[in-house]
Write a protein that holds these residues in place. Structure first.
Motif, PDB file in Angstrom:
ATOM      1  N   GLN A  15     -34.273 -18.550 -14.247  1.00  0.00           N
ATOM      2  CA  GLN A  15     -34.697 -17.389 -15.051  1.00  0.00           C
ATOM      3  C   GLN A  15     -36.137 -17.008 -14.737  1.00  0.00           C
ATOM      4  O   GLN A  15     -36.451 -15.820 -14.587  1.00  0.00           O
ATOM      5  CB  GLN A  15     -34.550 -17.736 -16.539  1.00  0.00           C
ATOM      6  CG  GLN A  15     -34.793 -16.591 -17.472  1.00  0.00           C
ATOM      7  CD  GLN A  15     -33.779 -15.501 -17.256  1.00  0.00           C
ATOM      8  OE1 GLN A  15     -32.601 -15.711 -17.444  1.00  0.00           O
ATOM      9  NE2 GLN A  15     -34.224 -14.342 -16.820  1.00  0.00           N
ATOM     10  N   LEU A  25     -25.950 -17.995 -17.529  1.00  0.00           N
ATOM     11  CA  LEU A  25     -26.400 -19.374 -17.322  1.00  0.00           C
ATOM     12  C   LEU A  25     -27.333 -19.809 -18.446  1.00  0.00           C
ATOM     13  O   LEU A  25     -27.237 -20.943 -18.943  1.00  0.00           O
ATOM     14  CB  LEU A  25     -27.114 -19.502 -15.971  1.00  0.00           C
ATOM     15  CG  LEU A  25     -26.202 -19.557 -14.747  1.00  0.00           C
ATOM     16  CD1 LEU A  25     -27.025 -19.567 -13.475  1.00  0.00           C
ATOM     17  CD2 LEU A  25     -25.309 -20.799 -14.790  1.00  0.00           C
ATOM     18  N   ALA A  64     -26.499 -22.810 -20.927  1.00  0.00           N
ATOM     19  CA  ALA A  64     -27.394 -23.976 -20.946  1.00  0.00           C
ATOM     20  C   ALA A  64     -27.966 -24.194 -22.347  1.00  0.00           C
ATOM     21  O   ALA A  64     -27.995 -25.335 -22.845  1.00  0.00           O
ATOM     22  CB  ALA A  64     -28.526 -23.771 -19.944  1.00  0.00           C
ATOM     23  N   TRP A 102     -33.087 -15.880 -23.324  1.00  0.00           N
ATOM     24  CA  TRP A 102     -31.749 -15.298 -23.116  1.00  0.00           C
ATOM     25  C   TRP A 102     -31.626 -13.946 -23.826  1.00  0.00           C
ATOM     26  O   TRP A 102     -31.117 -12.980 -23.241  1.00  0.00           O
ATOM     27  CB  TRP A 102     -30.683 -16.269 -23.647  1.00  0.00           C
ATOM     28  CG  TRP A 102     -29.364 -15.595 -23.846  1.00  0.00           C
ATOM     29  CD1 TRP A 102     -28.487 -15.253 -22.868  1.00  0.00           C
ATOM     30  CD2 TRP A 102     -28.802 -15.139 -25.082  1.00  0.00           C
ATOM     31  NE1 TRP A 102     -27.407 -14.615 -23.427  1.00  0.00           N
ATOM     32  CE2 TRP A 102     -27.578 -14.531 -24.782  1.00  0.00           C
ATOM     33  CE3 TRP A 102     -29.207 -15.194 -26.415  1.00  0.00           C
ATOM     34  CZ2 TRP A 102     -26.764 -13.980 -25.759  1.00  0.00           C
ATOM     35  CZ3 TRP A 102     -28.396 -14.647 -27.390  1.00  0.00           C
ATOM     36  CH2 TRP A 102     -27.192 -14.050 -27.054  1.00  0.00           C
ATOM     37  N   SER A 133     -19.483 -23.625 -24.403  1.00  0.00           N
ATOM     38  CA  SER A 133     -20.578 -24.309 -23.704  1.00  0.00           C
ATOM     39  C   SER A 133     -21.080 -25.503 -24.499  1.00  0.00           C
ATOM     40  O   SER A 133     -21.351 -26.569 -23.920  1.00  0.00           O
ATOM     41  CB  SER A 133     -21.746 -23.356 -23.472  1.00  0.00           C
ATOM     42  OG  SER A 133     -21.346 -22.276 -22.721  1.00  0.00           O
ATOM     43  N   ALA A 172     -31.482 -23.880 -15.429  1.00  0.00           N
ATOM     44  CA  ALA A 172     -31.175 -22.481 -15.768  1.00  0.00           C
ATOM     45  C   ALA A 172     -32.461 -21.719 -16.087  1.00  0.00           C
ATOM     46  O   ALA A 172     -32.625 -20.553 -15.682  1.00  0.00           O
ATOM     47  CB  ALA A 172     -30.216 -22.430 -16.955  1.00  0.00           C
ATOM     48  N   VAL A 224     -25.867 -12.801 -14.355  1.00  0.00           N
ATOM     49  CA  VAL A 224     -25.729 -14.198 -13.924  1.00  0.00           C
ATOM     50  C   VAL A 224     -26.742 -15.081 -14.656  1.00  0.00           C
ATOM     51  O   VAL A 224     -26.392 -16.118 -15.230  1.00  0.00           O
ATOM     52  CB  VAL A 224     -25.893 -14.316 -12.386  1.00  0.00           C
ATOM     53  CG1 VAL A 224     -25.931 -15.763 -11.946  1.00  0.00           C
ATOM     54  CG2 VAL A 224     -24.761 -13.583 -11.683  1.00  0.00           C
ATOM     55  N   THR A 225     -28.015 -14.634 -14.679  1.00  0.00           N
ATOM     56  CA  THR A 225     -29.038 -15.460 -15.320  1.00  0.00           C
ATOM     57  C   THR A 225     -28.811 -15.544 -16.839  1.00  0.00           C
ATOM     58  O   THR A 225     -29.010 -16.600 -17.437  1.00  0.00           O
ATOM     59  CB  THR A 225     -30.461 -14.953 -15.030  1.00  0.00           C
ATOM     60  OG1 THR A 225     -30.539 -13.580 -15.389  1.00  0.00           O
ATOM     61  CG2 THR A 225     -30.834 -15.108 -13.577  1.00  0.00           C
ATOM     62  N   PHE A 283     -29.602 -29.362 -17.215  1.00  0.00           N
ATOM     63  CA  PHE A 283     -29.028 -28.048 -16.899  1.00  0.00           C
ATOM     64  C   PHE A 283     -29.905 -26.940 -17.499  1.00  0.00           C
ATOM     65  O   PHE A 283     -30.122 -25.897 -16.861  1.00  0.00           O
ATOM     66  CB  PHE A 283     -27.597 -27.992 -17.461  1.00  0.00           C
ATOM     67  CG  PHE A 283     -26.882 -26.674 -17.340  1.00  0.00           C
ATOM     68  CD1 PHE A 283     -27.026 -25.860 -16.219  1.00  0.00           C
ATOM     69  CD2 PHE A 283     -26.028 -26.237 -18.349  1.00  0.00           C
ATOM     70  CE1 PHE A 283     -26.354 -24.647 -16.118  1.00  0.00           C
ATOM     71  CE2 PHE A 283     -25.353 -25.027 -18.263  1.00  0.00           C
ATOM     72  CZ  PHE A 283     -25.525 -24.234 -17.136  1.00  0.00           C
TER      73      PHE A 283
END
Lengths: 155, 155
Positions: free
Chosen positions: A53, A93, A97, A137, B99, A49, A89-90, A45
């Motif tokens: 990105q 995720l 992840a 992130w 998560s 993700a 959204v990114t 995952f």
């Protein structure tokens, strides 16, 4: 329009996108070169993700380069809304992840001692990959917050 | 000041805080009553993050009740900034905890089949607790986005 730090069509925005791309790519590369990443769904995952990105940040970096070359103003409410939704959204995720992989990593390294029991697993590479994902992130969060603030001040 | 949906000192804001409290408490209770949650650090992290969420949402719910009773306007930039920062911290911790627990849960239930190998583990309760945590996180995101938007429109 005064150029905001990190907003689309500004040099700092382009730098942020390039850094996001680099960290996400480094995370994918480190995980893909490790042995046994397929033992946990979370690691797969993470690769997906981070792949998303890279695509998103690379696309926006290209848009920024184009805007800087032709001196085009990208700070319209519609474009900013699209970018902020995509960033959210990114970012979600990426955090989900990275956190799920970190949870599995703690289980492997501490709770169940799987890293010691199975020396074939590249536990160090997993950790480096997760760290890169957290950096990617964090950079997306900076971009998205700047653009959300800019969007709110425009409306 | 026009009352915004979900902002402090408004009935919808109070309802959101009460729901956040309920879901976070349900998550803690379900996890605490399960057998073997201490086998994974992520599950203990989930309890801590949800505990912080309960404290934060309960405190703000009390503030909302006070403001509604004495008809006090809570929508000042300083208070909104404090609330939005607190919301962000709790939301990030809640998502990271949910998560990471979900990552461990997938490993237990699918990748390593630990749920089948060790029937003493309350895998169903772990899953319910994680679902509650995701609900609580989602409600905090609604609160924090509303307040961020309100704050940006004030400045």
């Amino acid at each position: 329009m005064k150029p905001w730090f990190g907003s689309p069509g500004v040099t700092s925005g382009l730098m942020l996108r390039i850094l996001q791309c680099l960290f996400a790519s480094a995370s994918i590369a480190t995980m893909a070169f490790s042995t046994g990443f397929s033992t946990a769904t979370s690691f797969c995952f993470l690769i997906s993700a981070m792949g998303l990105q890279v695509l998103w940040s690379f696309g926006l970096a290209c848009l920024d380069i184009h805007a800087l070359r032709v001196k085009k103003d990208l700070q319209t409410p519609i474009l900013l809304s699209l970018v902020v939704v995509g960033d959210w959204v990114t970012a979600l995720l990426a955090l989900a992840a990275a956190s799920s992989s970190a949870g599995v990593m703690v289980l492997y390294a501490r709770d169940a001692d799987i890293c010691k029991l199975d020396p074939k697993l590249s536990c160090h590479l997993f950790q480096i990959s997760i760290a890169f994902a957290f950096f990617a992130w964090f950079l997306v969060v900076i971009s998205s917050h700047t653009i959300l603030w800019l969007l709110a001040s425009l409306s």
